[in-house]
Design a protein around this motif. Structure first.
Motif, PDB file in Angstrom:
ATOM      1  N   CYS A  61       0.827  -1.210   0.000  1.00 40.81           N
ATOM      2  CA  CYS A  61       0.000   0.000   0.000  1.00 40.81           C
ATOM      3  C   CYS A  61       0.865   1.265   0.000  1.00 40.81           C
ATOM      4  O   CYS A  61       2.013   1.248   0.448  1.00 40.81           O
ATOM      5  CB  CYS A  61      -0.913   0.006   1.230  1.00 40.81           C
ATOM      6  N   THR A  87       0.026  -2.471  13.223  1.00 41.69           N
ATOM      7  CA  THR A  87      -1.269  -2.140  12.631  1.00 41.69           C
ATOM      8  C   THR A  87      -1.694  -3.209  11.637  1.00 41.69           C
ATOM      9  O   THR A  87      -2.858  -3.570  11.542  1.00 41.69           O
ATOM     10  CB  THR A  87      -1.166  -0.767  11.937  1.00 41.69           C
ATOM     11  N   CYS A  88      -0.710  -3.700  10.900  1.00 35.80           N
ATOM     12  CA  CYS A  88      -1.002  -4.697   9.849  1.00 35.80           C
ATOM     13  C   CYS A  88       0.307  -5.405   9.524  1.00 35.80           C
ATOM     14  O   CYS A  88       1.385  -4.964   9.938  1.00 35.80           O
ATOM     15  CB  CYS A  88      -1.549  -4.003   8.607  1.00 35.80           C
ATOM     16  N   SER A  90       1.886  -5.519   6.750  1.00 36.52           N
ATOM     17  CA  SER A  90       2.773  -4.697   5.916  1.00 36.52           C
ATOM     18  C   SER A  90       3.638  -3.776   6.775  1.00 36.52           C
ATOM     19  O   SER A  90       4.845  -3.632   6.536  1.00 36.52           O
ATOM     20  CB  SER A  90       1.961  -3.851   4.938  1.00 36.52           C
ATOM     21  N   LEU A  91       3.027  -3.169   7.785  1.00 37.66           N
ATOM     22  CA  LEU A  91       3.815  -2.266   8.644  1.00 37.66           C
ATOM     23  C   LEU A  91       4.764  -3.055   9.543  1.00 37.66           C
ATOM     24  O   LEU A  91       5.878  -2.599   9.841  1.00 37.66           O
ATOM     25  CB  LEU A  91       2.892  -1.387   9.483  1.00 37.66           C
ATOM     26  N   ILE A 223      -9.195   4.530   5.845  1.00 32.90           N
ATOM     27  CA  ILE A 223      -7.997   4.767   6.658  1.00 32.90           C
ATOM     28  C   ILE A 223      -7.749   6.265   6.798  1.00 32.90           C
ATOM     29  O   ILE A 223      -7.603   6.786   7.904  1.00 32.90           O
ATOM     30  CB  ILE A 223      -6.770   4.075   6.007  1.00 32.90           C
ATOM     31  N   THR A 280      -8.070  -3.012  11.508  1.00 30.31           N
ATOM     32  CA  THR A 280      -6.674  -3.245  11.897  1.00 30.31           C
ATOM     33  C   THR A 280      -6.551  -3.867  13.290  1.00 30.31           C
ATOM     34  O   THR A 280      -5.457  -4.246  13.701  1.00 30.31           O
ATOM     35  CB  THR A 280      -5.839  -1.945  11.852  1.00 30.31           C
ATOM     36  N   ILE A 309      -7.732   2.578   0.473  1.00 32.44           N
ATOM     37  CA  ILE A 309      -6.347   2.704   0.016  1.00 32.44           C
ATOM     38  C   ILE A 309      -5.958   1.436  -0.736  1.00 32.44           C
ATOM     39  O   ILE A 309      -6.192   0.320  -0.255  1.00 32.44           O
ATOM     40  CB  ILE A 309      -5.422   2.962   1.215  1.00 32.44           C
ATOM     41  N   PHE A 311      -4.410  -1.739  -2.083  1.00 25.67           N
ATOM     42  CA  PHE A 311      -3.634  -2.821  -1.470  1.00 25.67           C
ATOM     43  C   PHE A 311      -3.681  -2.822   0.067  1.00 25.67           C
ATOM     44  O   PHE A 311      -2.818  -3.415   0.718  1.00 25.67           O
ATOM     45  CB  PHE A 311      -2.160  -2.800  -1.907  1.00 25.67           C
ATOM     46  N   GLU A 313      -4.803  -4.465   2.907  1.00 30.48           N
ATOM     47  CA  GLU A 313      -5.416  -5.774   3.187  1.00 30.48           C
ATOM     48  C   GLU A 313      -6.483  -5.735   4.274  1.00 30.48           C
ATOM     49  O   GLU A 313      -7.579  -6.262   4.084  1.00 30.48           O
ATOM     50  CB  GLU A 313      -4.336  -6.796   3.554  1.00 30.48           C
ATOM     51  N   PRO A 314      -6.197  -5.142   5.450  1.00 30.21           N
ATOM     52  CA  PRO A 314      -7.224  -5.178   6.506  1.00 30.21           C
ATOM     53  C   PRO A 314      -8.544  -4.558   6.063  1.00 30.21           C
ATOM     54  O   PRO A 314      -9.614  -5.101   6.305  1.00 30.21           O
ATOM     55  CB  PRO A 314      -6.599  -4.370   7.655  1.00 30.21           C
TER      56      PRO A 314
HETATM   57  S1  SF4 Z   1      -3.173   1.326   4.500  1.00 36.86           S
HETATM   58 FE1  SF4 Z   1      -3.718  -0.713   5.243  1.00 36.86          FE
HETATM   59  S2  SF4 Z   1      -2.052  -2.053   4.608  1.00 36.86           S
HETATM   60 FE2  SF4 Z   1      -1.321   0.065   4.472  1.00 36.86          FE
HETATM   61  S3  SF4 Z   1      -0.341   0.502   6.433  1.00 36.86           S
HETATM   62 FE3  SF4 Z   1      -2.459   1.140   6.625  1.00 36.86          FE
HETATM   63  S4  SF4 Z   1      -3.541  -0.628   7.474  1.00 36.86           S
HETATM   64 FE4  SF4 Z   1      -1.577  -1.353   6.671  1.00 36.86          FE
END
Ligand code: SF4
Length: 365
Positions: A61, A87-88, A90-91, A223, A280, A309, A311, A313-314
């Motif tokens: 993302c 948070t997810c 990816s982070l 988000i 999240t 946003i 990509f 995922e959550p």
């Molecule tokens: S936009 Fe979604 S995937 Fe990207 S950092 Fe935030 S929670 Fe994670």
């Protein structure tokens, strides 16, 4: 009236303020304040993505991409490290990459927020987490002053109470703020010192009655809010976003007002578990839809705008169910996808206009 983020943080750093770059989204801000650290949140820093792409998959993302680009630039304002809340995935992966592979001149901290189901065990876990984070910060910044933590919790509580008042006033059309102005106000809390943020919130006038009769009322979910040009376009169409279900907005404020803090760690734990349901935090989908429906009816909105946003995922995981259920319940909705680029595309303009036309037909029919 709202200080420019870049200038404000630069000025603070020049004054010797400790500043920590904080990736989205949930973290115990009061604990950082108690160590005299100003959290500067990194959600969507502007500019081109030049170096980050070399370290990331194409399907990551834009928040993660922009966050890494910002870190790679070694901002002069961030002088107390980076904090990555869990948070997810990816982070979490980004935290590992920055810490162990890419490297940065600043220390990297992590904060592993619990995921649902929430019960006594997760509450105990969160309390331990706070204490571990305190110990980590103490090794770098010296012993925690409990009186300062208490004062930070009291300040945080005042911000939460004022936020709740303004949120209710927005729903009741009692704020003379355009869509961009309202979200600038919300987002100023991402970088202002808490006392400055509270002053700002207190300066916003709440009118005694509705300042206009908005008959195009939307709830915004996602988000982040859309780009300012999109928000201004909604103003042009006489659409008011009267309520939000944003991770950068209402999902970070307790659903109800908490009692005055007595024990700071208990207070912070109570606060965390009183946050609204969120993708999240792996909240139960039924809880999420119940919360959304409640907001829809209390705010008397005519429809829901999802700002998704790319990509994420959550959010994408929940989105399908939320859309299906809201449609079954005959709630008009529009989903936009964003890569966090400036401006508004012609396609989005057309889709928004068509959505509003459809809303008008429903309201008048
Ligand atoms: S936009 Fe979604 S995937 Fe990207 S950092 Fe935030 S929670 Fe994670």
């Amino acid at each position: 009236m709202i200080p420019n983020r870049k200038k404000y943080l630069k000025q603070q750093a020049q004054n010797g303020q400790k500043i920590m770059g904080v990736l989205p989204a949930l973290y115990p801000r009061e604990l950082l304040w108690a160590f005299d650290i100003l959290p500067a949140e990194i959600w969507d820093p502007p500019g081109d993505i030049l170096r980050a792409n070399a370290h990331l998959q194409a399907t990551i993302c834009p928040i993660v991409k922009r966050g890494l680009e910002f870190i790679l630039k070694e901002s002069a304002s961030v002088n107390a490290g980076y904090l990555f809340p869990h948070t997810c995935d990816s982070l979490q992966n980004l935290a590992t990459q920055v810490k162990d592979l890419i490297g940065t001149s600043q220390p990297v901290y992590t904060f592993y927020n619990p995921k649902a189901q929430f019960n006594k065990t997760t509450r105990r876990y969160y309390l331990d987490l706070l204490q571990d984070f305190q110990t980590t910060l103490e090794t770098k910044f010296g012993p925690l002053n409990r009186a300062k933590l208490m004062a930070a919790c009291e300040l945080g509580s005042k911000i939460d109470i004022r936020w709740l008042t303004l949120q209710n006033a927005r729903r009741a059309d009692q704020l003379e703020l355009t869509n961009p102005e309202y979200f600038q106000l919300v987002r100023a809390g991402e970088y202002l010192k808490p006392e400055d943020y509270l002053t700002l919130l207190n300066q916003v006038e709440v009118q005694a009655g509705p300042v206009h009769q908005s008959n195009r009322r939307l709830l915004l979910s996602g988000i982040l809010p859309p780009h300012e040009e999109t928000l201004s376009f909604l103003d042009e169409l006489s659409v008011t976003i009267v309520a939000d279900d944003l991770l950068s907005g209402s999902r970070r404020f307790p659903i109800t007002q908490l009692d005055t803090p007595v024990d700071p760690f208990e207070y912070l734990t109570d606060r965390h578990f009183l946050l609204p349901p969120c993708s999240t935090r792996a909240s139960n989908l039924k809880e999420r839809i119940h919360h959304l429906q409640k907001m829809i009816s209390e705010s008397q909105v005519h429809g829901v705008l999802f700002n998704i946003i790319k990509f994420c995922e959550p959010e994408l995981f929940d989105h399908r169910f939320l859309v299906k259920t809201l449609k079954q319940n005959r709630v008009p909705l529009l989903s936009l996808e964003t890569e966090l680029l400036p401006g508004i595309s012609g396609q989005d303009r057309t889709r928004i206009e068509a959505f509003i036309e459809m809303l008008d037909e429903q309201v008048s029919g």
